[in-house]
Design an enzyme around this catalytic site. Structure first.
Site, PDB file in Angstrom:
ATOM      1  N   ASP A 107     -56.727 -10.387 100.363  1.00  0.00           N
ATOM      2  CA  ASP A 107     -56.450 -11.807 100.198  1.00  0.00           C
ATOM      3  C   ASP A 107     -55.106 -12.084 100.858  1.00  0.00           C
ATOM      4  OD1 ASP A 107     -56.467 -14.426  98.930  1.00  0.00           O
ATOM      5  OD2 ASP A 107     -57.712 -13.518  97.384  1.00  0.00           O
ATOM      6  N   HIS A 333     -62.908 -16.690  91.284  1.00  0.00           N
ATOM      7  CA  HIS A 333     -61.984 -16.615  90.153  1.00  0.00           C
ATOM      8  C   HIS A 333     -61.386 -17.965  89.775  1.00  0.00           C
ATOM      9  CE1 HIS A 333     -59.701 -16.725  93.777  1.00  0.00           C
ATOM     10  NE2 HIS A 333     -58.587 -16.927  93.100  1.00  0.00           N
ATOM     11  N   ASP A 334     -61.713 -19.015  90.536  1.00  0.00           N
ATOM     12  CA  ASP A 334     -61.166 -20.343  90.249  1.00  0.00           C
ATOM     13  C   ASP A 334     -62.196 -21.270  89.611  1.00  0.00           C
ATOM     14  OD1 ASP A 334     -58.661 -19.775  91.374  1.00  0.00           O
ATOM     15  OD2 ASP A 334     -59.362 -20.291  93.390  1.00  0.00           O
TER      16      ASP A 334
HETATM   17  C1  BGC Z   1     -56.465 -19.315  94.728  1.00  0.00           C
HETATM   18  C2  BGC Z   1     -56.037 -19.644  93.347  1.00  0.00           C
HETATM   19  C3  BGC Z   1     -54.540 -19.811  93.351  1.00  0.00           C
HETATM   20  C4  BGC Z   1     -54.108 -20.844  94.383  1.00  0.00           C
HETATM   21  C5  BGC Z   1     -52.677 -20.781  94.635  1.00  0.00           C
HETATM   22  C6  BGC Z   1     -56.096 -20.591  95.424  1.00  0.00           C
HETATM   23  O1  BGC Z   1     -56.828 -21.261  96.095  1.00  0.00           O
HETATM   24  O2  BGC Z   1     -57.817 -19.031  94.856  1.00  0.00           O
HETATM   25  O3  BGC Z   1     -56.424 -18.675  92.432  1.00  0.00           O
HETATM   26  O4  BGC Z   1     -54.120 -20.225  92.095  1.00  0.00           O
HETATM   27  O5  BGC Z   1     -54.729 -20.623  95.608  1.00  0.00           O
HETATM   28  O6  BGC Z   1     -52.386 -19.648  95.397  1.00  0.00           O
END
Ligand code: BGC
Length: 540
Positions: A107, A333-334
């Site tokens: 990531d 995860h979101d």
């Molecule tokens: C990630 C989230 C994160 C956010 C800030 C996102 O899009 O998937 O989990 O909280 O970016 O980094």
């Protein structure tokens, strides 16, 4: 839509024909016994991943982090947080995964760093710091208040005052996640070096976080009031012109692609929550952008059913540029888990849909079991986004491995960082592994079929349900291999009636895992919430 056009893609690359599986490392498997998942835990579970038939894992951030946003607040881009292990552990994971034919995708969080990253510490040290311009600093408004009306995804203003230097810094997410200034060429160069650092180590690609918000309006003009639909986290329409989808992001995307292209067969996937017509621009001009800009249609749709699914497919296909490779995401995860959004029966159909639609499927760990969102009492809530009333903790609870304490996620005396969902005695790997009709058995079978049938991993796609309200039917086809997918979203038995695909077929798989053998399409009936995969056996 068909790709068998002599374009050189006929055999497909790994990220086109394969299945990608997202691991949220804090919640996957804890080998150290501190209640938080780690890299050794992932290494220990690689054979499980191989058994799923997965081709690549994407790991949510594992870099050093104060964990204000559980790793999405990075304080060093070129190391591993001790909670997850060491760089040696990472190298071992990479090598053991590669030995098993599994690719590893990291990531890349580049819209912001942690406020504890040395770059930001230096930037905030004084107005004349050489790194001042690496972040976005503004003077207070004439009344001493925040520079504009922008609201953060995690609630409140996007501006935080730095007492020491008397200026505000911008943070679109949490106040501990200051936004980088992507107009600064040194920032770009530094992040491209981060990419090379991991590519050189053998990493197979990146999932790029929050890509569509990298560039901000140069004048920091107020967003229109009210910011409207976008109240729903990252989901919604194009409502925040101050920092969404600026055309300059496209230049960054093509620069990142050039970095990736310095290495063979690497993949760039991007998190972009935009309407499809805007999303597809991230493939880049002449496909020189991302390989897989995430298609969140199945995640963001508010209706779950045949009509909405066929509408999603049609809109996506119409928008895709020539030669662009599609992809489908079912969870992450979101977002609330699919089994909670759609219910148990439809969650099986959703897996069938995801794994048979044209394009690369991106799966979220635990969905292969039908794991549900855990209801987390307030006192255990840890997600910073909970402040905005949208906690994501429910979809991030530990993987349910077995009947052991804590579902086998960690050692018996440890306290998992989030509670284990109470469904674990029924929904776990150990129990489902030996049940031929389980959600897990279905998932594995679907991936096996996807691998066996070129129609499924490479073939063309044609939606055929016409205006049938509750039935979604589509045909996948490649060099005479023809597979028909039929999903009954309705609550009653439905006859398929004859279709223009021939009469004879063989059942490859039912979502209920209890049908086999030859069938005649015109006399076929689907039970409520049943999905069927058929190999067409009449000549095409
Ligand atoms: C990630 C989230 C994160 C956010 C800030 C996102 O899009 O998937 O989990 O909280 O970016 O980094």
């Amino acid at each position: 839509m068909s790709f068998d056009d002599g374009s050189g893609m006929a055999e497909g690359l790994w990220w086109q024909t394969g299945v990608i599986y997202q691991i949220y490392p804090r919640s996957f498997s804890d080998a150290s016994g501190d209640g938080v998942g780690d890299l050794r835990g992932v290494i220990n579970r690689l054979d499980y991943i191989v058994g799923l038939g997965i081709d690549a894992i994407w790991l949510s951030p594992i870099y050093p982090s104060p964990m204000a946003d559980f790793g999405y607040d990075v304080s060093s881009y070129v190391d591993i947080d001790p909670v997850f292990g060491t760089l040696d552990d990472f190298d071992e994971l990479l090598s053991q995964a590669h030995q098993r034919g599994i690719r590893v995708i990291l990531d890349l969080v580049l819209n912001h760093t942690s406020d504890e990253h040395p770059w930001f510490i230096e930037s905030r040290s004084s107005r004349s710091s050489p790194k001042r311009d690496w972040y976005l600093w503004r003077d207070p408004a004439p009344d001493g208040g925040v520079p504009n009306n922008w609201t953060a995804f995690f609630g409140g203003s996007t501006w935080e005052l730095d007492e020491g230097t008397g200026q505000f810094y911008l943070h679109l997410c949490h106040r501990k996640q200051p936004d980088l200034n992507w107009r600064n060429p040194d920032v770009r160069a530094a992040i491209y070096d981060v990419m090379r650092f991991w590519f050189d180590r053998g990493v197979d690609g990146f999932r790029i976080d929050a890509l569509w918000i990298l560039i901000k309006d140069e004048d920091f003009t107020d967003n229109p009031e009210p910011p409207s639909q976008h109240g729903e986290g990252f989901i919604g329409g194009y409502m925040r012109p101050g920092f969404e989808d600026h055309s300059e992001v496209q230049d960054i995307v093509s620069e990142m692609r050039m970095v990736a292209d310095e290495y063979p067969e690497r993949v760039l996937m991007g998190e972009i929550y935009l309407p499809v017509e805007r999303l597809v621009r991230y493939y880049g001009e002449d496909l020189t952008g991302l390989h897989l800009p995430f298609n969140f249609g199945l995640v963001t749709t508010t209706e779950w059913g045949a009509r909405s699914a066929s509408r999603l497919v049609a809109t996506y296909e119409a928008a895709l540029p020539e030669g662009a490779w599609p992809n489908w995401v079912l969870g992450n995860h979101d977002q609330p888990r699919i089994a909670s959004r759609a219910g148990e029966a439809d969650s099986r159909m959703a897996q069938m849909l995801l794994l048979t639609l044209q394009g690369t499927p991106i799966c979220y760990f635990g969905d292969e079991l039908g794991m549900r969102d855990c209801v987390i009492p307030d006192e255990f809530t840890v997600d910073p986004q909970a402040a905005a009333g949208r906690s994501r903790d429910g979809a991030r609870t530990p993987m349910q491995w077995s009947l052991a304490p804590h579902a086998g996620f960690t050692t018996p005396h440890a306290v998992p960082w989030l509670p284990v969902d109470g469904s674990y005695p029924n929904i776990n790997v150990e129990v489902q592994d030996v049940d031929p009709r389980s959600h897990l058995s279905l998932f594995r079978r679907l991936i096996e079929l996807r691998r066996e049938h070129p129609a499924l991993h490479l073939g063309s796609q044609k939606v055929m349900n016409g205006d049938r309200e509750e039935l979604l039917v589509f045909l996948r086809e490649h060099n005479g291999d023809r597979v028909l997918v039929i999903l009954n979203f309705g609550s009653s038995v439905l006859a398929v009636d004859s279709m223009e695909v021939g009469e004879k077929a063989r059942v490859l798989c039912s979502t209920l895992m209890d049908r086999f053998g030859d069938v005649y399409i015109s006399s076929l009936e689907l039970r409520s919430h049943e999905g069927l995969l058929l190999a067409l056996t009449d000549a095409g």
